[in-house]
Enzyme design. Structure first.
Site, short mmCIF file in Angstrom:
data_model
loop_
_atom_site.label_atom_id
_atom_site.label_comp_id
_atom_site.label_asym_id
_atom_site.label_seq_id
_atom_site.Cartn_x
_atom_site.Cartn_y
_atom_site.Cartn_z
N TYR A 132 0.82 -1.21 0.00
CA TYR A 132 0.00 0.00 0.00
C TYR A 132 0.85 1.27 0.00
O TYR A 132 0.63 2.16 -0.84
CB TYR A 132 -0.95 -0.02 1.19
CG TYR A 132 -1.91 1.14 1.21
CD1 TYR A 132 -3.05 1.14 0.40
CD2 TYR A 132 -1.69 2.25 2.03
CE1 TYR A 132 -3.93 2.22 0.40
CE2 TYR A 132 -2.57 3.32 2.04
CZ TYR A 132 -3.69 3.31 1.23
OH TYR A 132 -4.55 4.38 1.24
N LYS B 167 0.99 4.18 -3.06
CA LYS B 167 0.62 5.59 -2.90
C LYS B 167 1.79 6.52 -3.25
O LYS B 167 1.57 7.64 -3.71
CB LYS B 167 0.12 5.84 -1.48
CG LYS B 167 -1.23 5.18 -1.21
CD LYS B 167 -2.30 5.65 -2.22
CE LYS B 167 -3.66 5.09 -1.91
NZ LYS B 167 -4.70 5.56 -2.85
#
Length: 231
Positions: free
Chosen positions: A156, A160
């Site tokens: 994750y 990002k």
């Protein structure tokens, strides 16, 4: 009237962004993979619904045709759809784990943005908002005083970080557009099991503000509800 499309908008940050932008006078399209949930959200908020799976080329192409056929064009694209992926330690994380997260969080943004560019280019004030995260910031994740510094995972956060760089490159390549990234902060949503201390309204402050920037507004920035986020 400003026409806005939000991906992953049937719940959480996407739905709250849709609610607030409808309230602000936008003609909002709720893009959702789940047709029943998307229609229900659109009906409840006074928005439109378009079926949209950001991981599927055919679904995205059909969504473009649906928005074009409606005749209102597109002024604002909010790339909100995202997944957390499997919770694994760094040594346990595999390429497949990253691929699953990147397919939605990174490749989904490219797929949707590229497909909707012709409609956005026809707008007098084209705007793109990518929902990133402080977990993609090297500065914040290396600060032990920040909540971002308490997480050590691969998929994750790295996805990002990629979203932030995509934002920068699109902003540089599309100077007439306003292209920015929003960090919602640690907000209570399904993504984190509703563990975040912020409400979805607080978490959408930056997204909603960036979705409403004018032609002379900022571009190539990353902001949260308090201001600029260090990269």
């Amino acid at each position: 009237m400003t026409t806005t499309l939000i991906t992953g908008a049937n719940k959480g940050l996407g739905r709250e962004t849709a609610r607030r932008l409808v309230e602000a006078g936008h003609d909002v399209w709720i893009g959702a993979r789940d047709a029943a949930a998307g229609r229900a959200a659109a009906d409840a908020l006074g928005a439109r619904f378009v079926q949209l799976d950001v991981t599927d080329d055919a679904s995205v192409a059909a969504a473009v045709q649906a928005v074009r056929a409606a005749g209102g064009g597109l002024d604002v694209l909010v790339n909100n759809a995202g997944i957390a992926g499997a919770t694994k330690s760094v040594p346990e994380t595999t390429v497949d784990d990253l691929a699953a997260v990147y397919e939605t969080n990174v490749f989904g943004i490219v797929r949707v943005t590229q497909a909707f560019l012709p409609l956005l280019e026809a707008s007098q004030n084209p705007v793109i908002v990518n929902v990133s995260s402080g977990l993609g910031s090297m500065t914040l994740t290396n600060d032990p005083e920040r909540v971002e510094g308490s997480f050590t995972t691969v998929a994750y956060p790295s996805s990002k970080a990629a979203v932030t760089m995509l934002t920068s490159q699109y902003a540089r390549a599309l100077p007439r557009f306003r292209v920015n990234a929003a960090d919602p902060g640690y907000t209570a949503t399904d993504l984190n099991g509703h563990s975040g201390p912020q409400t979805v309204t607080e978490g959408t402050d930056a997204i909603v503000a960036l979705a409403q920037v004018g032609a002379d507004g900022p571009t190539n920035t990353v902001v949260d509800r308090d201001g600029n986020v260090p990269w």
